[in-house]
Scaffold this motif. Sequence first.
Motif, PDB file in Angstrom:
ATOM      1  N   TYR A 101      -4.804  -4.516  -1.632  1.00  0.00           N
ATOM      2  CA  TYR A 101      -6.233  -4.628  -1.296  1.00  0.00           C
ATOM      3  C   TYR A 101      -6.720  -6.070  -1.384  1.00  0.00           C
ATOM      4  O   TYR A 101      -7.601  -6.478  -0.616  1.00  0.00           O
TER       5      TYR A 101
ATOM      6  N   ASP B 253       0.833  -1.198   0.000  1.00  0.00           N
ATOM      7  CA  ASP B 253       0.000   0.000   0.000  1.00  0.00           C
ATOM      8  C   ASP B 253       0.878   1.262   0.000  1.00  0.00           C
ATOM      9  O   ASP B 253       0.619   2.214  -0.754  1.00  0.00           O
TER      10      ASP B 253
ATOM     11  N   VAL C 283      -6.682   1.159   2.670  1.00  0.00           N
ATOM     12  CA  VAL C 283      -6.222   0.806   1.328  1.00  0.00           C
ATOM     13  C   VAL C 283      -7.298   1.147   0.300  1.00  0.00           C
ATOM     14  O   VAL C 283      -7.005   1.610  -0.807  1.00  0.00           O
ATOM     15  N   ALA C 284      -8.568   0.939   0.665  1.00  0.00           N
ATOM     16  CA  ALA C 284      -9.669   1.293  -0.235  1.00  0.00           C
ATOM     17  C   ALA C 284      -9.627   2.779  -0.571  1.00  0.00           C
ATOM     18  O   ALA C 284      -9.878   3.186  -1.716  1.00  0.00           O
TER      19      ALA C 284
ATOM     20  N   PRO D 129      -8.266  -6.067   2.463  1.00  0.00           N
ATOM     21  CA  PRO D 129      -9.300  -5.133   1.986  1.00  0.00           C
ATOM     22  C   PRO D 129      -9.773  -4.189   3.081  1.00  0.00           C
ATOM     23  O   PRO D 129     -10.926  -4.211   3.511  1.00  0.00           O
TER      24      PRO D 129
END
Length: 593
Positions: free
Chosen positions: A539, A516, A547-548, A543
């Motif tokens: 991700y 990331d 990171v999203a 998830p």
Amino acid sequence: MKCSSPLLFALCVSMFSGWPALAHSATEEGKQVEQTELIRLRAGELPAVTLTSDILFRVLSAEIGATRGYYDMAGQTLLQLATETSDPRLAKRAFQFSMADRNMARALRAAREWALLSPKDPEAVASSLALAASSGETTGLAGALWERIDKAEDKEQAIAQASAIVGKMPDKELALEVLEKALHPSVLSLPVSHLALADAAWAASDPYRALEEADKALALAPDMEPAALRVLEYGMKVDPDRAIDGAREYLQQHPEARKLPLVLVNRLVERNDFDGALALVGQMRNNAPEDFDLLYTEAEVNIRAQRYDQAKALLEEYISVQTQRRQSLRDDATSAVADSSDARLLLVQIAEKQNKPHDAIAQLDKIDDPSLQFQAQVHKAVLQARLGDLGRAQATIDTLRPSDDHQRSVLALTLASIYREAGRTDRAVEILLQADKDIPDTTEIKYDLAMLYERQGRMDEFEKLMKRVIELDPDNANAYNSLGYTYADQNRNLDEAQDLLERALDLDPDNPYILDSVGWYLYRTGDLEAAIEYLERSYKQMPSADVAAHLGEVLWVTDRRDEAVDVWRQGHEQEPDNETLVKTLKRLGVSLK
């Protein structure tokens, strides 16, 4: 020269018993003596060498030095003595000290000298060959291994040793080639030959060849469980359905097998075939009703299947059995205490998954294995804090009596984490500052303290402390990552951020946090396609909302806005109040409603 202690006296006796007082000379008679010595060595006899005061002094100096950690000096001294005296015992000792010193070059020389002086000693020959293999020196290795196998009375043991030796070679494909050449057709009728080739092929990343050889071993010995195990394990990479069917067929014919069904249970669980795994455990329990460990195995499968009520019932039954064992036997004569505690830890895990922290705390209080009680009470404090009772959490920590600096650091880190999660960052900083004074140069404490400084916006102190962590622990991937990410996130010191993140990636290439950070750095430097690649990798593994937020932003600026919104929605569902995600959406003017 006298031995001045019982230890050195024992050394004198073991090292020098049998040394005759016969000296070498340069005369014709001396040459005959040397020829006689060579014959004696090849026959496995010890050399005839005068035990002089100089030899005794050098040996004792080496041994005393080794007891003080001076393995380098000890290894050099004894290797030189071994070449001077032709005594294999000195070469063996030189080999041992060189290995302790991790001097592989000298260890190889000593091992070769040992094997030369004692060619009938299988340990000497095996050590020499193994070190040569691990050093990448393979010339003549296949021939030497075959010679050992050919002369061995126990062929299977010799093949197993050959497999272990080539297993030390760094080039696994070359190792397979060497083993193929070492195993002549005359021994390919032995199942162990094909097992050795299967393992070498697997190490060389050739699952098809590994499975082929495992199949051959099982065909030669249909009752051999190790062969059936390899057919299952290697077959799972080639044709999982066939591998599982083959294992089931073997178990129908060999219901008494123990290792294979347990491995098969794990493979079925990995495929989410929980019913199949439970049916297999049931068969095992029918075949061995006295094997109560299968209750624990069945409970674990039920936990993976999220069948928590069934798992709890099985674990309570298991604990009841262990309680009866404790009542009938002394605690030091049984593993019942540890087994019961392991079961209670699983019950804690279930309670937390069911969001029943009070039940989890009750189980933690019942753990009486001394090796787990500290860990259990620390976990209890964390749960008490999550319930909002900081006073109880603090009291639980205060009752613990740490036995060493490691436990002291665990308590400080845990207590600081409790206050940080409660929003009391200042108190968390106070705790870690005190711990840093009490247990200086503990990198975990400094790292967490630095991260608290970053949260408080005290960036100079954050940078200084994180660099100190790297100085103390140059292989700390998290420290490189944290500092590199912070630079990238603040869009400054990007050259230094690149160096830091490259180092972090080298140390831990599959870490989703590092992936990331690298993706975010690439975004800052304008390499958008590479940024998406790293962020998607991160991700996929993790998830999280953070990171999203990053992945969504890069997708958004590359006009993949529908994908960006989908990713952000997934992150929002997981953690609707995530600070990074909320700030990202606000900055870009995006609403998920």
